[in-house]
Design an enzyme around this catalytic site. Structure first.
Site, PDB file in Angstrom:
ATOM      1  N   ASP A 161     -15.336  37.937  41.825  1.00 36.56           N
ATOM      2  CA  ASP A 161     -14.773  37.265  40.455  1.00 36.56           C
ATOM      3  C   ASP A 161     -13.799  38.329  40.161  1.00 36.56           C
ATOM      4  O   ASP A 161     -13.590  39.600  40.603  1.00 36.56           O
ATOM      5  CB  ASP A 161     -15.826  37.127  39.548  1.00 36.56           C
ATOM      6  CG  ASP A 161     -15.091  36.801  37.985  1.00 36.56           C
ATOM      7  OD1 ASP A 161     -14.341  35.844  38.041  1.00 36.56           O
ATOM      8  OD2 ASP A 161     -15.423  37.282  36.907  1.00 36.56           O
ATOM      9  N   SER A 162     -12.943  38.112  39.238  1.00 30.09           N
ATOM     10  CA  SER A 162     -12.010  39.083  38.593  1.00 30.09           C
ATOM     11  C   SER A 162     -12.525  40.077  37.775  1.00 30.09           C
ATOM     12  O   SER A 162     -12.053  41.343  37.711  1.00 30.09           O
ATOM     13  CB  SER A 162     -10.950  38.392  37.872  1.00 30.09           C
ATOM     14  OG  SER A 162     -11.543  37.697  36.639  1.00 30.09           O
ATOM     15  N   CYS A 206     -14.384  33.136  40.462  1.00 31.01           N
ATOM     16  CA  CYS A 206     -13.196  32.944  39.500  1.00 31.01           C
ATOM     17  C   CYS A 206     -12.447  31.626  39.703  1.00 31.01           C
ATOM     18  O   CYS A 206     -11.987  31.446  40.649  1.00 31.01           O
ATOM     19  CB  CYS A 206     -12.130  34.026  39.847  1.00 31.01           C
ATOM     20  SG  CYS A 206     -10.791  34.409  38.890  1.00 31.01           S
ATOM     21  N   GLU A 262     -16.100  38.390  25.884  1.00 32.97           N
ATOM     22  CA  GLU A 262     -16.534  39.734  26.278  1.00 32.97           C
ATOM     23  C   GLU A 262     -16.696  40.397  25.061  1.00 32.97           C
ATOM     24  O   GLU A 262     -17.500  41.640  24.968  1.00 32.97           O
ATOM     25  CB  GLU A 262     -15.247  40.423  26.977  1.00 32.97           C
ATOM     26  CG  GLU A 262     -15.054  39.689  28.387  1.00 32.97           C
ATOM     27  CD  GLU A 262     -14.077  40.428  29.136  1.00 32.97           C
ATOM     28  OE1 GLU A 262     -13.295  41.183  28.723  1.00 32.97           O
ATOM     29  OE2 GLU A 262     -13.977  39.917  30.368  1.00 32.97           O
ATOM     30  N   CYS A 275     -13.062  27.955  33.615  1.00 33.52           N
ATOM     31  CA  CYS A 275     -13.006  29.493  33.464  1.00 33.52           C
ATOM     32  C   CYS A 275     -14.456  30.284  33.306  1.00 33.52           C
ATOM     33  O   CYS A 275     -15.429  29.600  32.750  1.00 33.52           O
ATOM     34  CB  CYS A 275     -12.203  29.942  32.375  1.00 33.52           C
ATOM     35  SG  CYS A 275     -12.165  31.952  32.072  1.00 33.52           S
ATOM     36  N   HIS A 306     -15.744  32.604  31.895  1.00 38.27           N
ATOM     37  CA  HIS A 306     -16.296  32.937  30.852  1.00 38.27           C
ATOM     38  C   HIS A 306     -16.911  31.880  29.754  1.00 38.27           C
ATOM     39  O   HIS A 306     -17.503  32.079  28.732  1.00 38.27           O
ATOM     40  CB  HIS A 306     -15.271  34.007  29.986  1.00 38.27           C
ATOM     41  CG  HIS A 306     -14.857  35.209  30.531  1.00 38.27           C
ATOM     42  ND1 HIS A 306     -14.536  35.304  31.906  1.00 38.27           N
ATOM     43  CD2 HIS A 306     -15.024  36.451  30.118  1.00 38.27           C
ATOM     44  CE1 HIS A 306     -14.428  36.640  32.158  1.00 38.27           C
ATOM     45  NE2 HIS A 306     -14.890  37.324  31.104  1.00 38.27           N
TER      46      HIS A 306
HETATM   47  N1  DGN Z   1     -12.441  35.081  36.056  1.00 38.68           N
HETATM   48  C1  DGN Z   1     -11.508  34.673  35.637  1.00 38.68           C
HETATM   49  C2  DGN Z   1     -11.493  32.934  35.609  1.00 38.68           C
HETATM   50  O1  DGN Z   1     -12.478  32.169  35.809  1.00 38.68           O
HETATM   51  O2  DGN Z   1     -10.334  32.071  35.589  1.00 38.68           O
HETATM   52  C3  DGN Z   1     -11.279  34.845  33.976  1.00 38.68           C
HETATM   53  C4  DGN Z   1     -11.094  36.262  33.615  1.00 38.68           C
HETATM   54  C5  DGN Z   1      -9.532  36.639  33.906  1.00 38.68           C
HETATM   55  O3  DGN Z   1      -9.309  37.049  34.898  1.00 38.68           O
HETATM   56  N2  DGN Z   1      -8.959  36.331  32.918  1.00 38.68           N
END
Ligand code: DGN
Length: 258
Positions: A7-8, A70, A149, A181, A183
């Site tokens: 993931d990012s 992600c 977050e 997403c 989050h």
């Molecule tokens: N993990 C990213 C997503 O699911 O698109 C969200 C977090 C990000 O990089 N802005």
């Protein structure tokens, strides 16, 4: 051999949660690219370059399959990853689309995600390819990421943001909303409160975990050990956020390797 998940950053822990639920005996190696987040505001080229590097890293851990947790990377880079690597790679969009199609009755689906996910049109394209009668309404909700977050998942600020972001989608009469997403499942209660019971929330992570389980069973590469799987977490930079999201998503803290 473990399942690799990248993931990012830390949001992908919501995907780890679903994988642990559906496949408790599988070993997991997670990579969170905390040094280079967010992906959601970056170009397709940058996200694809980072994603390829993340896959290469996971391959050094001898993973048997990879989940792109992600949504931004799944919707912008999955095809390129498939052509560049032989290892089975699963994004979250495909399974999320299947779940959205099963969920809707009035054929009006809302999709929320980062700016890059919405810009890619990946959910929309795949939904309409599978059923041409579907109407898809998308909306980028970038503020949900820092809210999650910050731990502001169901307070006044989160509710106001959700109200503002979702009003147009609700006006279109959607009956299903894809949380596109990593989050957003953390804000599920708040989002659910705004959209009401008539709109079903679709979490692509759940469907992805089931899809990967089926794949491992079909290939005969399920981990047959009875004990709970081992979980190892790698981050490209130290971040406090890891602990708080870990507690929230997995109900338990883990020590990441940096
Ligand atoms: N993990 C990213 C997503 O699911 O698109 C969200 C977090 C990000 O990089 N802005």
């Amino acid at each position: 051999r473990p399942i690799g998940i990248f993931d990012s950053g830390v949001g992908g822990l919501t995907v780890v949660k679903q994988v642990m639920k559906v496949m408790p005996h599988e070993n997991i190696v997670y990579f969170g690219d905390t040094a280079r987040l967010p992906y959601g505001s970056k170009s397709k080229e940058a996200v694809t370059k980072f994603s390829k590097q993340n896959v290469r890293f996971l391959l050094t851990k001898e993973v048997k399959a990879i989940i792109v947790a992600c949504n931004t990377a799944s919707s912008n880079s999955l095809e390129e990853l498939h052509s560049a690597f032989d290892v089975p790679i699963f994004g979250v969009v495909d399974a999320g689309v299947g779940e959205a199609l099963r969920s809707t009755h009035n054929k009006k689906i809302g999709v929320i995600g980062t700016a890059a996910t919405v810009r890619s049109g990946a959910y929309e394209k795949m939904i309409c390819k599978k059923d041409g009668e579907m109407q898809v309404f998308s909306r980028a909700c970038p503020l949900f990421v820092p809210l999650a977050e910050e731990g502001w998942t169901d307070n006044q600020v989160a509710r106001l943001a959700a109200e503002k972001y979702l009003e147009d989608l609700l006006a279109k009469g959607i009956d299903s909303l894809v949380l596109g997403c990593t989050h957003y499942p953390l804000l599920k209660k708040c989002i659910g409160g705004i959209v009401g019971d008539e709109v079903k929330l679709v979490d692509p992570a759940k469907a992805t975990a089931k899809q990967v389980k089926l794949f491992l069973q079909e290939k005969g590469i399920v981990n047959l050990e009875e004990k709970a799987g081992e979980r190892t977490f790698y981050l490209s930079d130290y971040t406090d956020m890891f602990y708080s999201i870990c507690q929230k998503a997995l109900k338990q803290g883990y020590d990441p390797e940096i």
